[in-house]
Enzyme design. Structure first.
Site, PDB file in Angstrom:
ATOM      1  N   ARG A   1       0.826  -1.221   0.000  1.00 47.88           N
ATOM      2  CA  ARG A   1       0.000   0.000   0.000  1.00 47.88           C
ATOM      3  C   ARG A   1       0.857   1.266   0.000  1.00 47.88           C
ATOM      4  O   ARG A   1       0.556   2.252   0.668  1.00 47.88           O
ATOM      5  CB  ARG A   1      -0.969   0.005   1.196  1.00 47.88           C
ATOM      6  CG  ARG A   1      -1.890  -1.204   1.241  1.00 47.88           C
ATOM      7  CD  ARG A   1      -2.774  -1.288   0.007  1.00 47.88           C
ATOM      8  NE  ARG A   1      -3.563  -2.522   0.025  1.00 47.88           N
ATOM      9  CZ  ARG A   1      -3.219  -3.663  -0.595  1.00 47.88           C
ATOM     10  NH1 ARG A   1      -2.092  -3.709  -1.300  1.00 47.88           N
ATOM     11  NH2 ARG A   1      -3.982  -4.728  -0.533  1.00 47.88           N
TER      12      ARG A   1
ATOM     13  N   SER B   1     -11.378  -2.356   2.191  1.00 45.96           N
ATOM     14  CA  SER B   1     -10.710  -2.653   3.459  1.00 45.96           C
ATOM     15  C   SER B   1     -10.255  -1.343   4.085  1.00 45.96           C
ATOM     16  O   SER B   1      -9.472  -0.611   3.482  1.00 45.96           O
ATOM     17  CB  SER B   1      -9.511  -3.570   3.236  1.00 45.96           C
ATOM     18  OG  SER B   1      -9.924  -4.811   2.728  1.00 45.96           O
TER      19      SER B   1
ATOM     20  N   GLU C   1      -6.001   2.428   5.855  1.00 40.18           N
ATOM     21  CA  GLU C   1      -5.587   2.356   4.460  1.00 40.18           C
ATOM     22  C   GLU C   1      -6.187   3.539   3.709  1.00 40.18           C
ATOM     23  O   GLU C   1      -5.678   3.974   2.685  1.00 40.18           O
ATOM     24  CB  GLU C   1      -6.076   1.028   3.875  1.00 40.18           C
ATOM     25  CG  GLU C   1      -5.567   0.694   2.509  1.00 40.18           C
ATOM     26  CD  GLU C   1      -5.976  -0.710   2.102  1.00 40.18           C
ATOM     27  OE1 GLU C   1      -6.694  -0.843   1.089  1.00 40.18           O
ATOM     28  OE2 GLU C   1      -5.590  -1.666   2.782  1.00 40.18           O
TER      29      GLU C   1
END
Length: 292
Positions: free
Chosen positions: A162, A212, A282
């Site tokens: 990420r 998510s 995230e």
């Protein structure tokens, strides 16, 4: 270039929540993008760049600094042999499906990611063992001040979980080149179908969310930690930890950005208290944060 004043940012983010931006600019090509950046910097010395808005929350306080969103002029893509050249606004799902139709493998697990190619590279999006870094060959980027362009090969992007180096440099992607492999079309579509069915069965796709919500902590799974902490189904205002998948936070109806942020903090504090694990979002939160 489209220019919108007092833009409702809930329309441009997948959570369908958040405040207004004083100024939103939607450029359609590199020249307009350069113009937008120059105007934004002249106006306030700072700007926010948003892609498809699938991993972004704008706080309820809104944004005084200009926002730039690449328009449909940046959404085209072209397949040439085993390579695909795409604009940053092209949807990952659309590119993946077109790749499959040309018997190109490598994007099966990315086919359900709702974001744009630019955002996907920026944060090295991934799912089911697939990551953008595995298929990116290079990107063309514009400097944060709009004064120069350069081409970066994948090994110059420092892509990890990420993350890419663009988070540090602030450079703006204007073109992405992918390198895929020839495969069996039936096998590719079968794999995509299987992963799509898994997504539909396990994820709350019928509610606004950002996918998510938390990064995977090393050695753990965020969703399992949240579930084990007894937080599945927990609500703050209209924001809820999904009953279907504890790793997802959803807008169950009328959630404000503050609801989402308050629920995020509650989850972080509870998981830290119970398990000593720090959960990092995230999702990118931009704008003035509400007080604890």
């Amino acid at each position: 270039m489209e220019i919108i004043k007092n833009a409702e940012m809930s329309k441009y983010t997948s959570f369908r929540a958040g405040g207004k931006a004083d100024l939103l600019m939607i450029p359609e090509n590199e020249d307009e993008l350069k113009q937008a950046v120059t105007e934004a910097l002249d106006r306030s010395g700072k700007y926010y760049l948003i892609g498809n808005g699938t991993d972004t929350i704008v706080t309820d306080a809104g944004l005084r600094e200009p926002v730039i969103i690449p328009g449909q002029g940046f959404a085209d893509f072209k397949i040439d042999g085993d390579e695909i050249v795409a604009g940053p606004a092209a949807l990952v799902t659309s590119v993946a499906k077109s790749a499959a139709a040309e018997s190109l493998t490598g994007m099966e697990g990315l086919s359900g990611i709702p974001g744009s190619m630019g955002g996907g590279v920026f944060m090295n999006a991934g799912a089911y063992g697939y990551e953008m870094k595995d298929v990116v060959k290079s990107v063309r980027v514009m400097s944060r001040d709009g004064k120069s362009f350069r081409e970066l090969a994948v090994d110059e992007l420092d892509m990890s979980y990420r993350h890419s180096i663009l988070e540090e440099t602030g450079e703006i992607i204007t073109r992405v080149t992918l390198k895929l492999r020839k495969g069996d079309k039936e096998e590719i579509f079968a794999k995509m179908k299987d992963l799509t069915e898994r997504r539909v069965s396990k994820q709350p796709l019928n509610y606004p969310s950002a996918g998510s919500f938390f990064k995977r902590p090393e050695g753990y799974f965020a969703g399992k930690l949240i579930q084990d902490a007894g937080l599945k189904g927990l609500m703050v205002g209209g924001a809820q930890i999904s009953e279907k998948h504890s790793g997802f936070m959803i807008n169950a109806g009328g959630a404000t950005a503050t609801d989402i942020i308050d629920l995020m903090r509650l989850v972080q504090n509870t998981v830290m208290d119970k398990f000593g694990v720090k959960l990092e979002p995230e999702v990118r939160i931009i704008g003035e944060m509400p007080e604890n």
